[in-house]
Motif scaffolding. Structure first.
Motif, PDB file in Angstrom:
ATOM      1  N   LEU A 268      62.394  43.717  30.257  1.00  0.00           N
ATOM      2  CA  LEU A 268      61.238  43.908  31.141  1.00  0.00           C
ATOM      3  C   LEU A 268      59.930  43.875  30.363  1.00  0.00           C
ATOM      4  O   LEU A 268      58.950  43.231  30.788  1.00  0.00           O
ATOM      5  CB  LEU A 268      61.381  45.234  31.893  1.00  0.00           C
ATOM      6  N   LEU A 269      59.894  44.544  29.223  1.00  0.00           N
ATOM      7  CA  LEU A 269      58.673  44.549  28.409  1.00  0.00           C
ATOM      8  C   LEU A 269      58.356  43.164  27.859  1.00  0.00           C
ATOM      9  O   LEU A 269      57.186  42.781  27.744  1.00  0.00           O
ATOM     10  CB  LEU A 269      58.811  45.560  27.272  1.00  0.00           C
ATOM     11  N   ALA A 270      59.391  42.394  27.517  1.00  0.00           N
ATOM     12  CA  ALA A 270      59.171  41.047  26.974  1.00  0.00           C
ATOM     13  C   ALA A 270      58.528  40.138  28.011  1.00  0.00           C
ATOM     14  O   ALA A 270      57.675  39.301  27.682  1.00  0.00           O
ATOM     15  CB  ALA A 270      60.491  40.454  26.490  1.00  0.00           C
ATOM     16  N   VAL A 275      52.899  37.340  29.041  1.00  0.00           N
ATOM     17  CA  VAL A 275      51.876  36.853  29.974  1.00  0.00           C
ATOM     18  C   VAL A 275      50.541  36.546  29.296  1.00  0.00           C
ATOM     19  O   VAL A 275      49.979  35.456  29.474  1.00  0.00           O
ATOM     20  CB  VAL A 275      51.690  37.843  31.141  1.00  0.00           C
ATOM     21  N   PRO A 276      49.967  37.461  28.499  1.00  0.00           N
ATOM     22  CA  PRO A 276      48.675  37.124  27.874  1.00  0.00           C
ATOM     23  C   PRO A 276      48.756  35.919  26.945  1.00  0.00           C
ATOM     24  O   PRO A 276      47.782  35.170  26.815  1.00  0.00           O
ATOM     25  CB  PRO A 276      48.309  38.401  27.104  1.00  0.00           C
ATOM     26  N   PHE A 277      49.907  35.711  26.314  1.00  0.00           N
ATOM     27  CA  PHE A 277      50.046  34.562  25.421  1.00  0.00           C
ATOM     28  C   PHE A 277      50.153  33.254  26.208  1.00  0.00           C
ATOM     29  O   PHE A 277      49.655  32.211  25.765  1.00  0.00           O
ATOM     30  CB  PHE A 277      51.266  34.740  24.516  1.00  0.00           C
ATOM     31  N   ALA A 297      57.063  34.662  14.599  1.00  0.00           N
ATOM     32  CA  ALA A 297      57.529  35.968  15.085  1.00  0.00           C
ATOM     33  C   ALA A 297      59.049  36.001  15.177  1.00  0.00           C
ATOM     34  O   ALA A 297      59.688  37.001  14.804  1.00  0.00           O
ATOM     35  CB  ALA A 297      56.908  36.261  16.448  1.00  0.00           C
ATOM     36  N   MET A 298      59.637  34.901  15.650  1.00  0.00           N
ATOM     37  CA  MET A 298      61.092  34.839  15.757  1.00  0.00           C
ATOM     38  C   MET A 298      61.738  34.919  14.379  1.00  0.00           C
ATOM     39  O   MET A 298      62.706  35.655  14.171  1.00  0.00           O
ATOM     40  CB  MET A 298      61.512  33.543  16.455  1.00  0.00           C
ATOM     41  N   GLY A 299      61.206  34.174  13.416  1.00  0.00           N
ATOM     42  CA  GLY A 299      61.736  34.221  12.051  1.00  0.00           C
ATOM     43  C   GLY A 299      61.593  35.601  11.435  1.00  0.00           C
ATOM     44  O   GLY A 299      62.509  36.095  10.754  1.00  0.00           O
ATOM     45  N   THR A 324      60.300  38.148  23.485  1.00  0.00           N
ATOM     46  CA  THR A 324      58.962  37.675  23.861  1.00  0.00           C
ATOM     47  C   THR A 324      58.731  36.269  23.323  1.00  0.00           C
ATOM     48  O   THR A 324      58.254  35.383  24.044  1.00  0.00           O
ATOM     49  CB  THR A 324      57.882  38.629  23.326  1.00  0.00           C
ATOM     50  N   ALA A 325      59.086  36.044  22.064  1.00  0.00           N
ATOM     51  CA  ALA A 325      58.940  34.714  21.473  1.00  0.00           C
ATOM     52  C   ALA A 325      59.828  33.709  22.186  1.00  0.00           C
ATOM     53  O   ALA A 325      59.410  32.575  22.472  1.00  0.00           O
ATOM     54  CB  ALA A 325      59.289  34.769  19.981  1.00  0.00           C
TER      55      ALA A 325
END
Length: 466
Positions: A268-270, A275-277, A297-299, A324-325
């Protein structure tokens, strides 16, 4: 259904007809429940695979990702076959295969039989045929929204699978999850029969499905190939992660049946965090920066999993970054494919893109299992970090495609005969940046700059042509 000449700025105001609403809802339900069945084993299989005879880390990884191989192999051919035999027969056959594969996996007492079941599941590759049927049942002015509904339903099914899978595995076991998957396939058959309308006729929609004469151009487009490799690496990383992540969460002190307590708030947080990105990328013109930032970020998250996997709280934070990523790239990459493809080639470009995704899922399971078996669970996280490093180098040198909008112009009223000169006349209209005339379909596929498009002249062209 034939395209309508509607101003792109007004398309969002055009409502679905009752038939279109039924088609969009029914096909989204079929697509999402099928993917829910595929995804539900992701967060739990590594935890319960030891109950199967012959289970080893490499075979566990193969069982997790095996569906991707046959999905990649068959989705484009079955989509092309649906042009010949009809959309619904192909979708029916795919759902039956999916049900058979689920039953084989449910009855399995050996890991090899689960792998066979997953392979059969993947062979019921209905994605291309489903998208083509969506195009048959919708007008051009609402088709993008219908496709978006399907895409959103798949994303929600992935999120739901992470939350539902752990408690469900505790209650009914892995075999129970596969039985439920078979039931979902049968439910899909009923939805296809009683909810999804019959198309008046099926025709080729180049913006929605693969077309043979477009493959050469798609496979030689460097930007598209970089994007294909990007989605390949993304799903390789994500599937390899789930080969060992459930084991790390359990080792950190959270019981298997309680993993949903971690996944639910993170998912849910992800969704909120992305959204802003998305706004920054699309409205702020920072697509490349957001894409590169997501890969980095993923790495970084994968390195974090390698180094700090003893705390449930830290794992939750790393998962938030990872999801998120992942969500960002799942939204950005298809959008870039649509922009990079030539007019009339989007369906083919998306077909190759989707196949690359499934090959990545297959190799993610295989490589994750190999790394786990040869070097230990933590080595899988290093594989993901190395994948991200490769991707950073790939994306850093990639030129972003122009921010153009696809538009389909009906040419039904034109007299039969060669279309010489039509493309040049269309390209002379301010704001029309690229055009491909498909007389066999009675349409022209355009790429337009919405900020510069002279809509009045485009309307004049239609009127004069008629």
């Amino acid at each position: 259904m034939k395209p309508m000449a509607v101003n792109p700025a007004e398309r969002s105001l055009v409502a679905f007809t009752r038939v279109e609403a039924r088609a969009a809802a029914g096909l989204a339900a079929i697509f999402s429940t099928r993917m829910l069945g595929l995804f539900m084993v992701l967060p739990v299989f590594a935890l319960y695979a030891h109950e199967l005879e012959g289970a080893t880390p490499i075979l566990v990884g193969l069982a997790i990702g095996a569906y991707g191989l046959t999905q990649a192999l068959f989705q484009i051919p079955l989509g092309l076959l649906s042009d010949r035999v009809g959309r619904k027969p192909v979708i029916y056959a795919g759902l039956v295969l999916f049900a058979i594969g689920s039953i084989v996996a449910a009855l399995a007492d050996r890991i090899e039989l689960v792998i066979l079941g997953r392979v059969i599941q993947g062979s019921g590759a209905i994605a291309a045929a489903t998208i083509a049927l969506t195009a048959d049942l919708t007008r051009d002015v609402v088709r993008t929204r219908a496709m978006a509904a399907i895409g959103i339903s798949v994303a929600l099914s992935f999120a739901a699978a992470l939350v539902i899978g752990p408690p469900l595995a505790r209650w009914v076991g892995i075999s129970g999850i596969f039985w439920l998957t078979a039931v979902l396939a049968v439910a899909g058959i009923l939805v296809l029969t009683y909810v999804v309308p019959e198309p008046v006729r099926s025709s080729v929609h180049r913006e929605a499905q693969p077309v043979m004469d477009q493959f050469a151009g798609v496979l030689t487009n460097r930007t598209l190939l970089r994007l294909d490799l990007g989605i390949f690496l993304l799903h390789l990383t994500m599937v390899s992660l789930f080969v060992v992540l459930p084991l790390s969460i359990e080792s950190a002190g959270l019981a298997a049946e309680d993993h949903w307590l971690l996944y639910l708030p993170v998912v849910l947080l992800a969704i909120v965090a992305m959204v802003p990105f998305i706004i920054l990328a699309e409205r702020g013109g920072k697509v490349k920066s957001v894409l590169l930032g997501s890969v980095i970020a993923m790495g970084s998250a994968m390195l974090g999993f390698y180094r700090f996997n003893q705390s449930v709280w830290v794992l939750g934070l790393l998962l938030l970054v990872m999801f998120t990523a992942f969500n960002l790239m799942e939204a950005i990459l298809p959008s870039l494919v649509s922009k990079a493809a030539r007019p009339g080639a989007k369906g083919t470009a998306m077909g190759v893109f989707s196949s690359s995704q499934f090959v990545g899922a297959f190799l993610g399971g295989l490589l994750g299992g190999m790394a786990h078996q040869s070097f230990g669970a933590d080595a899988v996280y290093l594989v993901g970090a190395a994948t991200a490093l490769v991707w950073v180098g790939l994306a850093a040198g990639m030129a972003m495609p122009a921010n153009l909008t696809a538009h389909v112009l009906s040419l039904d009223a034109l007299p039969a005969g060669p279309g010489d000169g039509l493309e040049a006349r269309l390209l002379a209209i301010p704001g029309v940046e690229d055009a491909v005339v498909a007389l066999d379909e009675g349409v022209a596929y355009l790429k337009v700059d919405s900020r510069r498009l002279d809509w009045a002249k485009l309307q004049e062209f239609t009127a004069v042509s008629a």
